[in-house]
Design an enzyme around this catalytic site. Structure first.
Site, mmCIF file in Angstrom:
data_model
loop_
_atom_site.group_PDB
_atom_site.id
_atom_site.type_symbol
_atom_site.label_atom_id
_atom_site.label_comp_id
_atom_site.label_asym_id
_atom_site.label_seq_id
_atom_site.Cartn_x
_atom_site.Cartn_y
_atom_site.Cartn_z
ATOM 1 N N ARG A 183 0.862 -1.088 0.020
ATOM 2 C CA ARG A 183 -0.196 0.264 0.009
ATOM 3 C C ARG A 183 0.393 1.038 -0.025
ATOM 4 O O ARG A 183 0.836 2.482 0.663
ATOM 5 C CB ARG A 183 -1.172 -0.454 1.291
ATOM 6 C CG ARG A 183 -1.659 -0.670 1.331
ATOM 7 C CD ARG A 183 -3.295 -0.543 0.243
ATOM 8 N NE ARG A 183 -4.043 -1.346 0.255
ATOM 9 C CZ ARG A 183 -4.433 -2.924 -0.395
ATOM 10 N NH1 ARG A 183 -3.564 -3.501 -0.416
ATOM 11 N NH2 ARG A 183 -5.281 -3.372 0.522
ATOM 12 N N CYS A 201 -11.088 -1.255 2.481
ATOM 13 C CA CYS A 201 -10.918 -1.348 4.158
ATOM 14 C C CYS A 201 -10.286 0.203 4.657
ATOM 15 O O CYS A 201 -9.867 1.580 3.409
ATOM 16 C CB CYS A 201 -9.990 -2.192 3.761
ATOM 17 S SG CYS A 201 -10.095 -4.085 3.621
ATOM 18 N N GLU A 231 -5.972 3.631 5.870
ATOM 19 C CA GLU A 231 -5.791 2.871 4.528
ATOM 20 C C GLU A 231 -6.319 5.012 3.827
ATOM 21 O O GLU A 231 -5.698 4.805 2.688
ATOM 22 C CB GLU A 231 -6.586 2.306 4.016
ATOM 23 C CG GLU A 231 -6.615 1.981 2.397
ATOM 24 C CD GLU A 231 -6.242 0.298 1.897
ATOM 25 O OE1 GLU A 231 -5.369 -0.938 2.766
ATOM 26 O OE2 GLU A 231 -6.947 0.291 0.920
HETATM 27 N N1 EPU Z 1 -11.230 -11.999 9.593
HETATM 28 C C1 EPU Z 1 -11.423 -11.718 10.916
HETATM 29 N N2 EPU Z 1 -12.866 -10.558 11.152
HETATM 30 C C2 EPU Z 1 -12.969 -9.690 9.913
HETATM 31 C C3 EPU Z 1 -12.666 -9.551 8.935
HETATM 32 C C4 EPU Z 1 -10.847 -10.722 7.940
HETATM 33 O O1 EPU Z 1 -11.463 -12.846 11.606
HETATM 34 O O2 EPU Z 1 -13.810 -9.038 10.315
HETATM 35 C C5 EPU Z 1 -10.190 -12.731 9.218
HETATM 36 C C6 EPU Z 1 -10.138 -13.258 7.947
HETATM 37 O O3 EPU Z 1 -10.745 -14.930 8.536
HETATM 38 C C7 EPU Z 1 -8.348 -13.817 7.550
HETATM 39 C C8 EPU Z 1 -8.237 -12.562 7.798
HETATM 40 O O4 EPU Z 1 -9.108 -11.664 8.579
HETATM 41 O O5 EPU Z 1 -8.334 -14.849 7.967
HETATM 42 C C9 EPU Z 1 -8.090 -11.556 6.374
HETATM 43 O O6 EPU Z 1 -9.336 -11.128 6.713
HETATM 44 P P1 EPU Z 1 -9.651 -11.158 4.778
HETATM 45 O O7 EPU Z 1 -8.934 -12.100 3.601
HETATM 46 O O8 EPU Z 1 -11.133 -10.688 4.645
HETATM 47 O O9 EPU Z 1 -8.069 -9.546 4.038
HETATM 48 P P2 EPU Z 1 -7.993 -8.575 4.623
HETATM 49 O O10 EPU Z 1 -6.439 -8.470 4.748
HETATM 50 O O11 EPU Z 1 -8.949 -8.037 5.433
HETATM 51 C C10 EPU Z 1 -7.179 -7.633 2.049
HETATM 52 C C11 EPU Z 1 -6.973 -6.055 1.220
HETATM 53 C C12 EPU Z 1 -8.269 -6.417 0.561
HETATM 54 C C13 EPU Z 1 -8.393 -7.370 -0.127
HETATM 55 C C14 EPU Z 1 -9.005 -8.401 0.566
HETATM 56 C C15 EPU Z 1 -8.980 -10.217 -0.117
HETATM 57 C C16 EPU Z 1 -5.990 -4.643 3.025
HETATM 58 C C17 EPU Z 1 -6.114 -4.268 4.106
HETATM 59 N N3 EPU Z 1 -7.105 -5.164 2.748
HETATM 60 O O12 EPU Z 1 -7.805 -7.836 3.578
HETATM 61 O O13 EPU Z 1 -8.397 -4.610 0.072
HETATM 62 O O14 EPU Z 1 -9.711 -7.459 -0.798
HETATM 63 O O15 EPU Z 1 -7.156 -8.262 1.176
HETATM 64 O O16 EPU Z 1 -7.991 -9.816 -1.434
HETATM 65 O O17 EPU Z 1 -4.562 -5.005 2.150
HETATM 66 C C18 EPU Z 1 -8.219 -2.383 0.605
HETATM 67 O O18 EPU Z 1 -7.684 -2.024 0.922
HETATM 68 O O19 EPU Z 1 -9.366 -1.741 0.250
HETATM 69 C C19 EPU Z 1 -9.749 -3.948 0.222
HETATM 70 C C20 EPU Z 1 -10.853 -4.241 0.210
#
Ligand code: EPU
Length: 314
Positions: free
Chosen positions: A182, A234, A304
């Site tokens: 990012r 996010c 972010e």
């Molecule tokens: N999780 C929870 N509770 C929640 C949300 C997530 O326990 O409410 C856990 C999930 O179960 C998982 C871990 O956290 O084990 C990671 O969650 P997720 O796979 O949804 O990915 P993320 O790290 O939350 C990132 C990007 C997203 C992108 C997703 C999917 C960032 C800040 N976010 O989310 O990007 O869509 O991966 O690849 O890096 C964005 O930046 O706007 C965005 C949506």
């Protein structure tokens, strides 16, 4: 440019409108240009539709000491309810063009990331779909080094063309842009330069194979993210080795509200608004979540989304 000089803003808009092929609006509500649908007026909201337009806008604003800020599709912006001073400049028209040559895919900065993914797939090129689901424009994506768990924009970027506010243009490789999670060096440059196009290195594949992968990614995303509500994706960056969504969830903050803005029950790093929300509600909720997560886990979450305009000190 003081906000009270409304007449000045309107006459500046008329003057600039006459000088470019694109469009200039005075006191334009940013709620119409952000995925959150929130935010007060920009003094000037300019759409530049060609390289010569962009040069003319930069020169006009330089001469009149109007600050210029590039914006994309507003998917990562939280604009203060009191608005933002200066000229917000979005790229459209010729900046939306997409073209491919061999395995190189060139996208104008104004094109949407989703349009670019679809065009690459139709042209028999795979690789760009790792960005599937990232809202926003190609230019914003380079600036933010957008990404998903499947990959980051910098993994497939060969070069980006950058135009500085003095009008000079250059081609920069991801290494020159110091791209990491990012982050790009563009975020630290003041005044902020414009990304005008990006060249991606993709691979030849059957369009149908790429489209199947896109469908699977779409299914995953619908299952994990609250896509039926307005948000800016996010809110917080993921801290090293962890996920902001997981931390907010573990702190028990799903469903926490300020006004009509709520920490999503589906994915805790999304704030959604249902009803009459203000940008300030989003900000207050973000600060509350940040404090609570720090108390519960010791992790200091970093926003972010980019804050524009005036905000209270944290
Ligand atoms: N999780 C929870 N509770 C929640 C949300 C997530 O326990 O409410 C856990 C999930 O179960 C998982 C871990 O956290 O084990 C990671 O969650 P997720 O796979 O949804 O990915 P993320 O790290 O939350 C990132 C990007 C997203 C992108 C997703 C999917 C960032 C800040 N976010 O989310 O990007 O869509 O991966 O690849 O890096 C964005 O930046 O706007 C965005 C949506």
């Amino acid at each position: 440019m003081p906000a009270s000089h409304v007449m000045d803003v309107e006459s500046l808009a008329r003057e600039l409108n006459a000088a470019i092929a694109g469009e200039v609006r005075a006191n334009e509500p940013m709620s119409a240009h952000t995925t959150f649908g929130l935010g007060g007026p920009a003094d000037l909201f300019v759409t530049a539709v060609s390289r010569s337009d962009l040069q003319a806008v930069l020169e006009f604003c330089r001469d009149r000491k109007v600050p210029v800020l590039p914006v994309g599709d507003g998917s990562n912006l939280l604009v203060s309810d009191t608005g933002v001073r200066g000229a917000l400049v979005k790229l459209g028209g010729k900046f939306d063009q997409l073209s491919l040559r061999g395995e190189e895919f060139t996208a104008g900065a104004g094109a949407g990331i989703s349009q670019a993914i679809a065009a690459a797939a139709s042209g028999g090129l795979g690789g760009l779909e790792v960005l599937y689901g990232v809202p926003g424009s190609v230019g914003g994506g380079v600036y933010m080094n957008a990404g998903t768990r499947h990959g980051w924009l910098s993994d497939i970027l060969l070069s980006a063309e950058i135009v500085d506010q003095d009008g000079a243009s250059r081609s920069a490789a991801p290494r020159d842009l110091e791209m990491s999670y990012r982050h790009s060096a563009l975020q630290e440059m003041d005044p902020a330069p414009f990304v005008v196009s990006a060249v991606f290195g993709l691979r030849a594949e059957e369009g149908s194979t790429v489209r199947e992968r896109i469908s699977a990614l779409a299914r995953d995303r619908r299952g994990a993210q609250p896509l039926n509500w307005r948000s800016c994706g996010c809110m917080f960056r993921n801290p090293d080795g962890d996920s902001a969504g997981r931390l907010i969830d573990a702190a028990g903050l799903k469903g926490m509200r300020v006004g009509a803005v709520e920490v999503s029950e589906k994915h805790a790093n999304f704030f959604v608004h249902r009803g009459e929300a203000t940008a300030f509600d989003v900000y207050r909720l973000a600060m509350k979540v940040k404090r609570r997560v720090a108390e519960e886990t010791g992790v200091d979450l970093k926003l972010e989304v980019r804050l524009l305009g005036d905000w209270p000190d944290e």
